[in-house]
Design an enzyme around this catalytic site. Structure first.
Site, mmCIF file in Angstrom:
data_model
loop_
_atom_site.group_PDB
_atom_site.id
_atom_site.type_symbol
_atom_site.label_atom_id
_atom_site.label_comp_id
_atom_site.label_asym_id
_atom_site.label_seq_id
_atom_site.Cartn_x
_atom_site.Cartn_y
_atom_site.Cartn_z
ATOM 1 N N TYR A 134 18.271 -30.243 18.827
ATOM 2 C CA TYR A 134 17.192 -30.066 19.807
ATOM 3 C C TYR A 134 17.734 -29.735 21.196
ATOM 4 C CZ TYR A 134 13.018 -31.586 17.224
ATOM 5 O OH TYR A 134 11.949 -31.675 16.371
ATOM 6 N N LYS A 175 23.823 -34.557 6.297
ATOM 7 C CA LYS A 175 24.067 -33.429 5.384
ATOM 8 C C LYS A 175 25.576 -33.175 5.414
ATOM 9 C CE LYS A 175 22.475 -30.094 2.706
ATOM 10 N NZ LYS A 175 21.833 -30.345 1.399
ATOM 11 N N ASP A 219 18.193 -33.903 1.972
ATOM 12 C CA ASP A 219 17.280 -33.345 0.952
ATOM 13 C C ASP A 219 16.926 -34.413 -0.080
ATOM 14 O OD1 ASP A 219 19.951 -33.273 0.186
ATOM 15 O OD2 ASP A 219 19.834 -31.342 -0.845
ATOM 16 N N ASP A 234 12.889 -35.906 12.613
ATOM 17 C CA ASP A 234 11.589 -35.282 12.867
ATOM 18 C C ASP A 234 10.888 -35.026 11.532
ATOM 19 O OD1 ASP A 234 9.510 -33.925 14.255
ATOM 20 O OD2 ASP A 234 10.431 -32.009 13.693
ATOM 21 N N ASP A 258 7.699 -37.394 9.411
ATOM 22 C CA ASP A 258 6.398 -36.857 8.976
ATOM 23 C C ASP A 258 6.144 -37.180 7.503
ATOM 24 O OD1 ASP A 258 5.803 -35.718 11.473
ATOM 25 O OD2 ASP A 258 4.945 -33.929 10.528
#
Ligand code: IPM
Ligand code: MN
Length: 369
Positions: free
Chosen positions: A141, A187, A219, A243, A247
């Protein structure tokens, strides 16, 4: 105690949901002998309209001088076409960075009243209770270089050891107050940045050997959250992965309209519902204020250090839902009674009053009123 609070209601449903949450906050503050010095300032699209920028330097300054910043939501169709630096979202990112609120706490807890109506099976959901700790002021970000020209766009995912260390500490400390398990999400099979993340978490873990630590690729984590969410206690991850995962985790509670968040730094604290500004339903008195109200609960826990009051807020929300009251966004299959923003606020406020009275009668030892 005295606290200075800056309110940034923002755009869309922000002002309505903040107004609801303020009713609960004012009541509980009074009951606990807190005096609140409140100032409300324009932020996001509304600030762009007034000042030509989604956040002014004065607003950032005022926020830096307050103990707590309470934000509604930002954004709307009207500002979607603006260049990125003028868009309401950029104000939010700037505020987080300037306040250095690096630890974003997003709880994912299932409400029993929603077990039947969730898009996930109730056997899968039952008793799910975990927290996503999202690093909020670093990663892709904010990494440099970034930019785009006609043919390419580029961003940089970068983490410094100290940024990961302090998140790992937060995760292990929180796990000790809960079920003693941390899942660090990265990751590391592809990204060097994630390798640094993983190595650093492992190093910090040496001082927290009593806490169980596991590493999970992002993932796989996305899949596991919907497959078997009970396995998680504290999930700690970087800005972008957090982020997305928060959700997904939001659907555990049934609706993003229910999810509060706290962002904590060394000096400042920012509270905001996870949901957006929902411009299509703004101003109609139908928005769900529960995420904003639950953010008040988090404020009592993390800023005012009265966790018992956070419990009162949580129970008041749960009782309203158990009694069948729903705003339209969560009245799945029309099984509950649809009520407006102001109605559900009154119902939750009354529950707060009742529960506080009961707690006072039984023990009397945490509220001073
Ligand atoms: C969130 C939001 C923000 C983010 C946007 C609005 C910039 O999605 O708080 O999760 O990406 O952090
Ligand atoms: Mn998001």
């Amino acid at each position: 105690m005295h606290y200075k609070i800056t309110l940034l209601p923002g755009d869309g449903i922000g002002p309505e949901t903040i107004a609801s949450a303020m009713k609960i906050l004012n009541f509980l503050a009074e009951k606990n002998n807190l005096t609140l010095d409140l100032e409300s300032l324009p932020f996001g699209g509304i600030s762009y309209e007034e000042h030509g920028t989604p956040v002014t330097d004065e607003t950032i300054d005022t926020c830096k001088k307050s103990d707590v910043v309470f934000l509604g939501a930002v954004g709307g169709y009207k500002w979607d076409q603006l260049p990125r630096q003028h868009r309401p979202e950029s104000a939010l990112l700037k505020l987080r960075k300037e306040l250095a609120v690096f630890n974003n706490i997003r709880p994912a807890k299932v409400y029993n009243s929603f077990l039947e109506s969730s898009s996930l099976k109730k056997e899968v959901l039952r008793d799910t209770d975990f927290v996503v700790l999202r690093e909020l002021t670093g990663g892709i970000y904010f990494g440099q270089p970034r930019g785009n020209d006609a043919d390419k766009g580029w961003n940089t995912m970068v983490y410094h050891r100290e940024e990961v260390e302090r998140m790992a500490v937060q995760a292990f400390e929180l796990a000790r107050t809960r079920r003693n398990k941390v899942t660090s999400v990265d990751k590391a099979n592809v990204l060097e940045c994630s390798q640094l993340w993983r190595d650093t978490v492992l190093d910090v873990h040496k001082k927290y050997q009593d806490v169980q630590l596991e590493h999970m690729y992002v993932d796989n984590a996305a899949m596991q959250i919907v497959r078997a969410p009970r396995q998680f206690d504290v999930v700690v991850t970087g800005n972008m992965f957090g982020d997305i995962l928060s959700d997904i985790a939001g659907m555990i509670t049934g609706s993003l309209g229910m999810l509060p968040s706290a962002s904590i730094g060394l000096k400042h604290a920012l509270y905001e519902p996870v949901h957006g500004s929902a411009p299509d339903i703004a101003g109609k008195n139908v928005a769900n204020p529960i995420a904003a109200i639950a953010s008040v609960g988090m404020m009592f826990e993390h800023s005012f250090k009265i966790p018992q009051v956070a419990k009162v807020v949580e129970q008041s929300i749960e009782k309203a839902l158990a009694d069948g009251y729903r705003t339209q966004d969560i009245n799945f299959d029309n099984q509950g009674k649809t009520v407006s923003t102001t109605e559900i606020t009154e119902i939750i406020l009354n529950n707060c009053k009742e529960i506080m009275q009961k707690v006072n009668a039984e023990s009397g030892n945490f509220v001073t009123a």
